[in-house]
Design a protein around this motif. Structure first.
Motif, PDB file in Angstrom:
ATOM      1  N   GLN A   1       0.810  -1.262   0.123  1.00  0.00           N
ATOM      2  CA  GLN A   1       0.064   0.036   0.084  1.00  0.00           C
ATOM      3  C   GLN A   1       0.702   1.155  -0.099  1.00  0.00           C
ATOM      4  OE1 GLN A   1      -2.435  -0.447   3.524  1.00  0.00           O
ATOM      5  NE2 GLN A   1      -4.141  -1.497   2.145  1.00  0.00           N
ATOM      6  N   GLU A   2       1.910   1.178   0.510  1.00  0.00           N
ATOM      7  CA  GLU A   2       2.759   2.465   0.899  1.00  0.00           C
ATOM      8  C   GLU A   2       3.375   2.595  -0.431  1.00  0.00           C
ATOM      9  OE1 GLU A   2       6.358   4.420   3.801  1.00  0.00           O
ATOM     10  OE2 GLU A   2       5.472   2.303   3.868  1.00  0.00           O
ATOM     11  N   THR A   3       4.026   1.535  -1.290  1.00  0.00           N
ATOM     12  CA  THR A   3       4.615   1.774  -2.308  1.00  0.00           C
ATOM     13  C   THR A   3       3.593   2.094  -3.310  1.00  0.00           C
ATOM     14  OG1 THR A   3       6.016   0.019  -1.716  1.00  0.00           O
ATOM     15  CG2 THR A   3       5.903   0.514  -4.247  1.00  0.00           C
ATOM     16  N   ASN A   4       2.383   1.844  -3.443  1.00  0.00           N
ATOM     17  CA  ASN A   4       1.412   2.148  -4.432  1.00  0.00           C
ATOM     18  C   ASN A   4       0.837   3.584  -4.169  1.00  0.00           C
ATOM     19  OD1 ASN A   4       1.302  -0.397  -5.543  1.00  0.00           O
ATOM     20  ND2 ASN A   4      -0.610  -0.990  -4.386  1.00  0.00           N
ATOM     21  N   TYR A   5       1.022   3.971  -2.939  1.00  0.00           N
ATOM     22  CA  TYR A   5       0.868   5.662  -2.666  1.00  0.00           C
ATOM     23  C   TYR A   5       1.824   6.239  -3.337  1.00  0.00           C
ATOM     24  CZ  TYR A   5      -3.004   5.541   0.525  1.00  0.00           C
ATOM     25  OH  TYR A   5      -4.273   5.568   1.079  1.00  0.00           O
ATOM     26  N   TRP A   6       3.246   5.871  -3.171  1.00  0.00           N
ATOM     27  CA  TRP A   6       4.012   6.639  -3.717  1.00  0.00           C
ATOM     28  C   TRP A   6       4.350   6.686  -5.305  1.00  0.00           C
ATOM     29  CZ3 TRP A   6       6.023  10.381  -1.298  1.00  0.00           C
ATOM     30  CH2 TRP A   6       6.255  10.426   0.114  1.00  0.00           C
ATOM     31  N   VAL A   7       4.014   5.677  -5.887  1.00  0.00           N
ATOM     32  CA  VAL A   7       3.629   5.434  -7.290  1.00  0.00           C
ATOM     33  C   VAL A   7       2.585   6.515  -7.835  1.00  0.00           C
ATOM     34  CG1 VAL A   7       2.870   4.021  -9.268  1.00  0.00           C
ATOM     35  CG2 VAL A   7       4.275   2.974  -7.588  1.00  0.00           C
ATOM     36  N   ILE A   8       1.363   6.437  -7.254  1.00  0.00           N
ATOM     37  CA  ILE A   8       0.348   7.405  -7.658  1.00  0.00           C
ATOM     38  C   ILE A   8       0.941   9.025  -7.379  1.00  0.00           C
ATOM     39  CG2 ILE A   8      -1.950   8.256  -6.903  1.00  0.00           C
ATOM     40  CD1 ILE A   8      -1.950   5.708  -8.361  1.00  0.00           C
ATOM     41  N   THR A   9       1.665   9.131  -6.094  1.00  0.00           N
ATOM     42  CA  THR A   9       2.018  10.253  -5.964  1.00  0.00           C
ATOM     43  C   THR A   9       3.067  10.854  -6.937  1.00  0.00           C
ATOM     44  OG1 THR A   9       1.872   9.966  -3.711  1.00  0.00           O
ATOM     45  CG2 THR A   9       3.275  11.893  -4.344  1.00  0.00           C
ATOM     46  N   THR A  10       3.936  10.046  -7.425  1.00  0.00           N
ATOM     47  CA  THR A  10       4.743  10.216  -8.661  1.00  0.00           C
ATOM     48  C   THR A  10       4.042  10.415  -9.696  1.00  0.00           C
ATOM     49  OG1 THR A  10       6.623   8.567  -7.409  1.00  0.00           O
ATOM     50  CG2 THR A  10       7.046   9.471  -9.786  1.00  0.00           C
ATOM     51  N   VAL A  11       3.227   9.853 -10.090  1.00  0.00           N
ATOM     52  CA  VAL A  11       2.417   9.749 -11.323  1.00  0.00           C
ATOM     53  C   VAL A  11       1.967  11.411 -11.549  1.00  0.00           C
ATOM     54  CG1 VAL A  11       0.563   9.146 -12.769  1.00  0.00           C
ATOM     55  CG2 VAL A  11       1.935   7.424 -11.809  1.00  0.00           C
ATOM     56  N   PHE A  12       1.103  11.735 -10.375  1.00  0.00           N
ATOM     57  CA  PHE A  12       0.579  12.947 -10.458  1.00  0.00           C
ATOM     58  C   PHE A  12       1.593  13.876 -10.397  1.00  0.00           C
ATOM     59  CE2 PHE A  12      -3.236  10.657  -9.642  1.00  0.00           C
ATOM     60  CZ  PHE A  12      -4.174  11.200 -10.295  1.00  0.00           C
ATOM     61  N   LEU A  13       2.793  14.086  -9.684  1.00  0.00           N
ATOM     62  CA  LEU A  13       3.768  14.992  -9.942  1.00  0.00           C
ATOM     63  C   LEU A  13       4.462  15.021 -11.011  1.00  0.00           C
ATOM     64  CD1 LEU A  13       5.749  16.644  -8.299  1.00  0.00           C
ATOM     65  CD2 LEU A  13       7.188  14.819  -7.847  1.00  0.00           C
TER      66      LEU A  13
ATOM     67  N   LEU B   1      -7.393   6.629 -14.789  1.00  0.00           N
ATOM     68  CA  LEU B   1      -7.773   6.761 -15.925  1.00  0.00           C
ATOM     69  C   LEU B   1      -8.527   8.112 -16.636  1.00  0.00           C
ATOM     70  CD1 LEU B   1      -9.660   3.002 -16.617  1.00  0.00           C
ATOM     71  CD2 LEU B   1      -7.193   3.744 -17.151  1.00  0.00           C
ATOM     72  N   PRO B   2      -9.097   8.538 -15.888  1.00  0.00           N
ATOM     73  CA  PRO B   2      -9.669  10.037 -16.350  1.00  0.00           C
ATOM     74  C   PRO B   2      -8.525  10.942 -16.323  1.00  0.00           C
ATOM     75  CG  PRO B   2     -11.263   9.093 -14.768  1.00  0.00           C
ATOM     76  CD  PRO B   2     -10.021   8.335 -14.841  1.00  0.00           C
ATOM     77  N   ALA B   3      -7.632  11.059 -15.595  1.00  0.00           N
ATOM     78  CA  ALA B   3      -6.515  11.797 -15.212  1.00  0.00           C
ATOM     79  C   ALA B   3      -5.625  11.748 -16.645  1.00  0.00           C
ATOM     80  CB  ALA B   3      -5.849  11.982 -14.133  1.00  0.00           C
ATOM     81  N   LEU B   4      -5.082  10.447 -16.798  1.00  0.00           N
ATOM     82  CA  LEU B   4      -4.381   9.973 -18.268  1.00  0.00           C
ATOM     83  C   LEU B   4      -5.082  10.399 -19.359  1.00  0.00           C
ATOM     84  CD1 LEU B   4      -2.889   6.623 -16.853  1.00  0.00           C
ATOM     85  CD2 LEU B   4      -1.558   8.819 -17.061  1.00  0.00           C
ATOM     86  N   ALA B   5      -6.465  10.238 -19.564  1.00  0.00           N
ATOM     87  CA  ALA B   5      -7.176  10.436 -20.662  1.00  0.00           C
ATOM     88  C   ALA B   5      -6.915  11.890 -20.963  1.00  0.00           C
ATOM     89  CB  ALA B   5      -8.639   9.908 -20.572  1.00  0.00           C
TER      90      ALA B   5
END
Length: 719
Positions: free
Chosen positions: A196-208, A389-393
């Motif tokens: 969960q912590e790793t996934n949180y950081w991945v999501i944070t990195t994607v939006f950054l 998905l909406p953000a990437l679209a």
């Protein structure tokens, strides 16, 4: 925000307790645990409690039959007043099934207060543990329940509740919970938390990355404001998810409910604000102006946010969040449908993103209703997909628009280049005449300056060689220090590896002899040695990473720098570098670092080069005095001191070495001036250091010295 979700999960997932109470005297077990289910075994029934404080109540033979009974896993407001008003003790006498007694178990407590936990009269939480877990709802460390314990075991808890605020909904949380897990279940919990912590950081990195990408698009083409709004949306969501991870740091500073309230308030505000920017981006994408609907959504969001903060744990918080989210999503769907009807460019891409997110939500809900559960990592990603998905679209559509605009600009650029070529051809004819006249004059000037140019070239080459020699000398000292530092963990790794090899041979012999006790003890020793090998291996890896960071060329970019850490690191490296050259040399290191020193904006590599030069000169001076005088009782000493003076930070590097006379101090910062013998110094170290501090960082570098007594260099930097 993350911890509030965990607390709500505890409330929703708390099922029937497996510990069954036994009526009768206190000398019979109050609870029996026959097996541990897939996730946990909650010890809820059979507890007895009593207000007050007496250390003898932790003893396993204490008779608590007169105490009142209590069932855990109940909200705060439903607990007896004695458990909420002050110090109280809770006891549970239970019996483990034979299959569980033979296995090592793990015990973890969730509590809204401070707890001292005893198992069979033995304190599991010492003072160091309590200091480390202050403010945590969950015990971050697993409490071990060893195998082959007594048939009847007693769990005693000295509990001091926190002060909670019902307005925030904290009185709806359970006051105290205890769960018992096998080692395999414990590993599952740890693995799930890590995933969960790793996934949180991945999501944070994607939006950054989305933030940086679209803000760059906006800087390149400010007329496309949708990039600016989308970048702000991504930044808000990035900060909100980042707060989930950094929220765990605050548990060491503030009580859990205060930190959770702060994180929830900040995260709610960021999510709400990012939702507004997402709407503005959608309006800008399709050329629409925000109207009354948008204003109404902003007003509703501003009204809902305080409700979410003030009742964050109650059902009203979820209802308020759901209401605001549905209204915002409805407006986005309306805008998208309108764009599809008008056949706007890119509307299908964005609609596909939102449709994909909705489809995943429906599939996920259907699997849950059918009782099908995904793996922890896949479950997290499925829950993030409706957001990604909406953000990437939208990002894909904006990138496509940027590419089309760039292509149009290239066409216009070619037209401008064609017109420029025609103009240049006309200008070339005019300048040809001037060029012929200038050639004669330039030839004469070139002849006169040729001799001077050769002299300057030779001087620059000499200066470059000297500067390179100075850099290589500093690098040699740094490398020697690092090599000396890394030798210690490598020696530990080698020694523990040899010992582990011998233990494995003994373990094989014990197994062959079927000596289970001896084999268990040897296996424990092997595991302990492997832990030591891992610890010192990580230490060596950290030193190598530090060496790689210091070997990189400085980019010249300034960043907040901790001068205390920087000075301490380079002091050790300079000392070990000199000891690597002369094993007989020893010196006393004195440090006086001011606590709470503000960070300094500077180039860490350049400041480290200055400190390394000053420390190397200090060790050289005390070494020379020690070799020259041989004074009885002389102790070579190098000191470093930091302090804050007004709005500036000072670093003092002192030694009790040979010192310098006044005439040497006047020329010490001049290029190529050195007091060292020929071949040992270039005379550029202090000159370059002075330039780095004065010109590169706007500070000052001064020196005070007395011949035969010692020298002190003072660096003053703006904070």
């Amino acid at each position: 925000m993350k911890h509030l979700l965990l607390l709500l999960l505890v409330l929703l997932s708390a099922g029937p307790c497996l510990a069954q109470p036994t009526k009768g005297a206190n000398q019979t077990p109050d609870s029996h645990v026959g097996f541990v289910p897939r996730w946990r075994s909650l010890l809820t029934k059979g507890w007895r409690y009593h207000a007050g404080d007496d250390p003898t109540w932790a003893r396993p033979d204490f008779d608590a039959s007169t105490w009142d009974t209590l069932t855990l896993n109940r909200p705060v407001h439903a607990m007896p007043r004695a458990t909420r008003a002050g110090v109280c003790w809770l006891r549970l006498r239970f019996r483990l099934a034979d299959s569980l007694r033979q296995r090592n178990l793990a015990l973890q407590f969730y509590r809204l207060g401070t707890a001292d936990i005893y198992l069979n009269g033995r304190l599991l939480t010492d003072s160091a543990h309590r200091a480390r877990t202050r403010g945590f709802c969950y015990e971050p460390d697993w409490l071990e329940v060893p195998a082959n314990g007594p048939a009847e075991q007693v769990l005693a808890v000295r509990f001091v509740p926190w002060r909670l605020f019902p307005l925030l909904g904290t009185d709806r949380l359970p006051l105290l919970q205890a769960r018992l897990l096998t080692q395999r279940q414990r590993q599952r919990v740890d693995t799930k938390c890590a995933v969960q912590e790793t996934n949180y950081w991945v999501i944070t990195t994607v939006f950054l990355l989305l933030t940086l990408l679209h803000y760059t698009f906006y800087l390149y083409n400010p007329t496309q404001r949708a990039n600016r709004y989308f970048a702000r949306y991504a930044l808000g969501f990035c900060l909100a998810t980042m707060g989930v991870n950094y929220g765990i740091i605050g548990f060491a500073i503030l009580p859990s409910w205060q930190w959770s309230a702060a994180i929830a308030a900040t995260g709610g505000a960021l999510v709400t604000l990012s939702g507004f920017y997402l709407l503005r981006a959608m309006y800008s994408l399709f050329g629409l102006q925000p109207g009354r609907v948008y204003v109404g959504l902003v007003v509703i969001g501003c009204l809902v946010l305080p409700i979410k903060v003030l009742t964050m744990i109650s059902p009203w918080a979820g209802l308020a969040a759901l209401l605001s989210g549905i209204l915002g999503l409805a407006e986005i769907v309306r805008i998208t449908v309108r764009a599809l009807r008008q056949r706007r460019r890119g509307a299908r891409i964005i609609a596909a993103g939102f449709a994909g997110g909705l489809l995943i939500i429906l599939l996920y809900t259907g699997l849950r209703l059918l009782g099908i559960y995904l793996s922890p990592s896949l479950d997290d990603w499925v829950s993030y997909a409706p957001i990604l998905l909406p953000a990437l679209a939208i990002s894909l559509f904006l990138a496509r628009e940027f590419a089309l605009d760039a292509e149009l600009l290239l066409v216009k650029l070619r037209e401008v280049e064609h017109l420029s070529a025609q103009t240049i051809a006309q200008e070339q004819d005019k300048q040809a005449l001037l060029a012929a006249q200038n050639d004669t004059l330039e030839h004469q000037v070139a002849e006169r300056t040729d001799a001077l140019q050769r002299s300057l070239t030779d001087l620059h080459a000499t200066q470059a060689q000297l500067i390179q020699k100075e850099k290589m000398a500093g690098l040699g000292e740094l490398t020697a220090g690092i090599a000396h530092e890394i030798q210690n963990p490598l020696n530990f790794v080698n020694n523990f590896s040899e010992v582990s090899t011998e233990l494995v041979e003994e373990l094989q012999q014990a197994l062959a002899a079927r000596d289970t006790a001896e084999a268990t003890e040897l296996a424990s020793d092997v595991a302990q040695n492997l832990g030591k090998i891992t610890e010192h291996g990580k230490r060596a890896a950290a030193i190598v990473r530090g060496m790689l960071e210091h070997s990189r060329t400085s980019t010249g970019e300034r960043a907040p720098t901790d001068v205390n850490q920087l000075a301490d690191e380079y002091l050790r490296l300079a000392y070990q570098g000199l000891r690597a050259k002369d094993k007989t040399f020893n010196a006393q290191l004195q440090t006086d670092f001011a606590p709470g020193l503000p960070l300094v904006e500077g180039v860490g590599a350049d400041l480290g080069r200055v400190l390394l030069n000053l420390f190397s000169n200090a060790f050289y001076a005390v070494h020379q005095r020690q070799q020259a005088n041989g004074q009885l009782g002389y102790v070579p000493t190098v000191s470093v001191r930091t302090k804050q003076v007004g709005d500036r930070v000072e670093i003092e590097v002192g030694d009790n070495g040979t010192g310098m006379p006044a005439e040497v101090q006047a020329k010490i910062f001049q290029p190529f001036f050195t007091t060292k013998p020929t071949g040992e110094g270039t005379g550029l170290g202090l000159s370059l250091s002075h330039d780095i501090i004065a010109q590169g960082h706007g500070g000052t570098l001064t020196v005070e010295s007395q011949a035969g007594q010692g020298t002190t260099f003072t660096i003053c930097l703006p904070s």
